[in-house]
Structures are given as C-alpha cells and as structure tokens.
Design a protein around this motif. Structure first.
Motif, short mmCIF file in Angstrom:
data_model
loop_
_atom_site.label_atom_id
_atom_site.label_comp_id
_atom_site.label_asym_id
_atom_site.label_seq_id
_atom_site.Cartn_x
_atom_site.Cartn_y
_atom_site.Cartn_z
N LYS A 1 0.86 -1.19 0.00
CA LYS A 1 0.00 0.00 0.00
C LYS A 1 0.89 1.23 0.00
O LYS A 1 1.98 1.22 0.58
CB LYS A 1 -0.89 0.04 1.25
N ILE A 2 0.42 2.30 -0.62
CA ILE A 2 1.11 3.58 -0.59
C ILE A 2 0.46 4.43 0.50
O ILE A 2 -0.75 4.65 0.47
CB ILE A 2 1.04 4.32 -1.94
N GLU A 3 1.26 4.87 1.46
CA GLU A 3 0.76 5.68 2.57
C GLU A 3 1.70 6.87 2.74
O GLU A 3 2.90 6.68 2.95
CB GLU A 3 0.70 4.86 3.86
N ASN A 4 1.16 8.08 2.62
CA ASN A 4 1.98 9.30 2.76
C ASN A 4 3.20 9.28 1.85
O ASN A 4 4.32 9.59 2.28
CB ASN A 4 2.38 9.53 4.22
N ASP A 5 3.00 8.85 0.61
CA ASP A 5 4.04 8.80 -0.42
C ASP A 5 5.11 7.72 -0.19
O ASP A 5 6.14 7.73 -0.87
CB ASP A 5 4.72 10.16 -0.61
N TYR A 6 4.92 6.82 0.75
CA TYR A 6 5.86 5.73 0.99
C TYR A 6 5.14 4.41 0.74
O TYR A 6 3.97 4.26 1.08
CB TYR A 6 6.40 5.74 2.42
N ALA A 7 5.86 3.44 0.17
CA ALA A 7 5.30 2.11 -0.06
C ALA A 7 5.58 1.24 1.17
O ALA A 7 6.72 1.20 1.67
CB ALA A 7 5.92 1.48 -1.30
N TYR A 8 4.54 0.55 1.64
CA TYR A 8 4.67 -0.36 2.77
C TYR A 8 4.12 -1.72 2.37
O TYR A 8 3.12 -1.81 1.66
CB TYR A 8 3.87 0.15 3.98
N MET A 9 4.77 -2.76 2.85
CA MET A 9 4.32 -4.12 2.60
C MET A 9 3.80 -4.70 3.91
O MET A 9 4.49 -4.66 4.93
CB MET A 9 5.46 -4.98 2.07
N TYR A 10 2.57 -5.21 3.85
CA TYR A 10 1.94 -5.88 4.99
C TYR A 10 2.03 -7.38 4.73
O TYR A 10 1.38 -7.88 3.80
CB TYR A 10 0.49 -5.43 5.15
N LEU A 11 2.83 -8.08 5.51
CA LEU A 11 3.10 -9.49 5.26
C LEU A 11 1.94 -10.38 5.68
O LEU A 11 1.23 -10.08 6.65
CB LEU A 11 4.35 -9.92 6.03
N ASP A 12 1.80 -11.49 4.96
CA ASP A 12 0.82 -12.51 5.33
C ASP A 12 1.20 -13.16 6.66
O ASP A 12 0.36 -13.45 7.48
CB ASP A 12 0.75 -13.61 4.26
N LYS A 13 2.51 -13.39 6.84
CA LYS A 13 3.03 -14.04 8.05
C LYS A 13 4.17 -13.20 8.59
O LYS A 13 5.03 -12.74 7.83
CB LYS A 13 3.55 -15.45 7.73
N SER A 14 4.21 -13.02 9.89
CA SER A 14 5.27 -12.22 10.48
C SER A 14 6.62 -12.96 10.38
O SER A 14 6.67 -14.18 10.27
CB SER A 14 4.96 -11.89 11.94
#
Length: 121
Positions: free
Chosen positions: A40-53
């Motif tokens: 997801k792009i949040e505040n102009d930064y790309a973040y990855m939300y993992l399926d598994k930690s």
C-alpha cells in the motif's frame, strides 16, 4: 507399554509442532528473501503488509541494525524503479533482501530492498 508409547508419541508430536512454528530468522543484508504481502502507498511511501510475520537478526558483529521480532509491516525500497514508474501495489510476491532503518527516510525498523515484484495469483 501402551501408555509409555503414547507418552513418547505425544512428546514427539509436541516437539514437531514447536519446531514447525519456530521459523529461522532472516539475516539483514545476507539472506535473499521471497515474501508475500499487500503493498500500500501511505503518505508517499510504499509499505508491505506481510501474510506471516518474520524475525530478522543482524550479522554477527554488526552493531548497525537491531534484531526485530514479529515484523508484519515494512517499508518497500523499489531499487529497479525507473523515473516516473510507480511501485506495484496490491498483493505482491517480492524478491530481494532486508535491511534495517538508519536514516530519517526509513519509516519502519525493517525495510525490504525489493529487486522484483510478481502479482499474486
């Protein structure tokens, strides 16, 4: 005899369950990774939300990065992005390596140095 056999079997199965859950941690800047998650792009930064930690540890003798446990969100650095090109979003399989935050531009403790993206099937 039966009781002893069931006790040994039960202990063995508990050991297998524990070892299956205790995944080997990734090593910063060393291990090549393949991770699946939602970008997801949040505040102009790309973040990855993992399926598994995941857990990440520094190389022996490395004082720059700190160990990180149960990482589920990380900033994505798209190293092969061309000018004007955007980092892919949605469900992605990312290949690359991991490094730790060490500047003000690093928004999460662990970042992924993303060399390639593949849309999830």
């Amino acid at each position: 005899m039966k009781k002893t056999l069931f006790t040994i079997l039960g202990i063995s199965l508990l050991g297998l369950t524990y070892s299956a859950q205790a995944a080997k941690p990734y090593v910063y800047d060393v291990d090549k990774i393949t991770l699946k998650g939602i970008i997801k792009i949040e505040n102009d930064y790309a973040y990855m939300y993992l399926d598994k930690s995941i857990d990440v540890i520094p190389q022996a003798g490395d004082d720059l990065y700190k160990p990180a446990k149960n990482v589920k969100r990380m900033q994505v650095v798209n190293v092969n992005r061309k000018p004007g090109e955007k980092t892919p979003t949605g469900c992605q399989i990312v290949k690359g390596s991991l490094f730790g935050a060490h500047t003000a531009h690093h928004k999460t403790p662990v970042l992924v140095w993303a060399e390639s993206f593949e849309k999830c099937k």
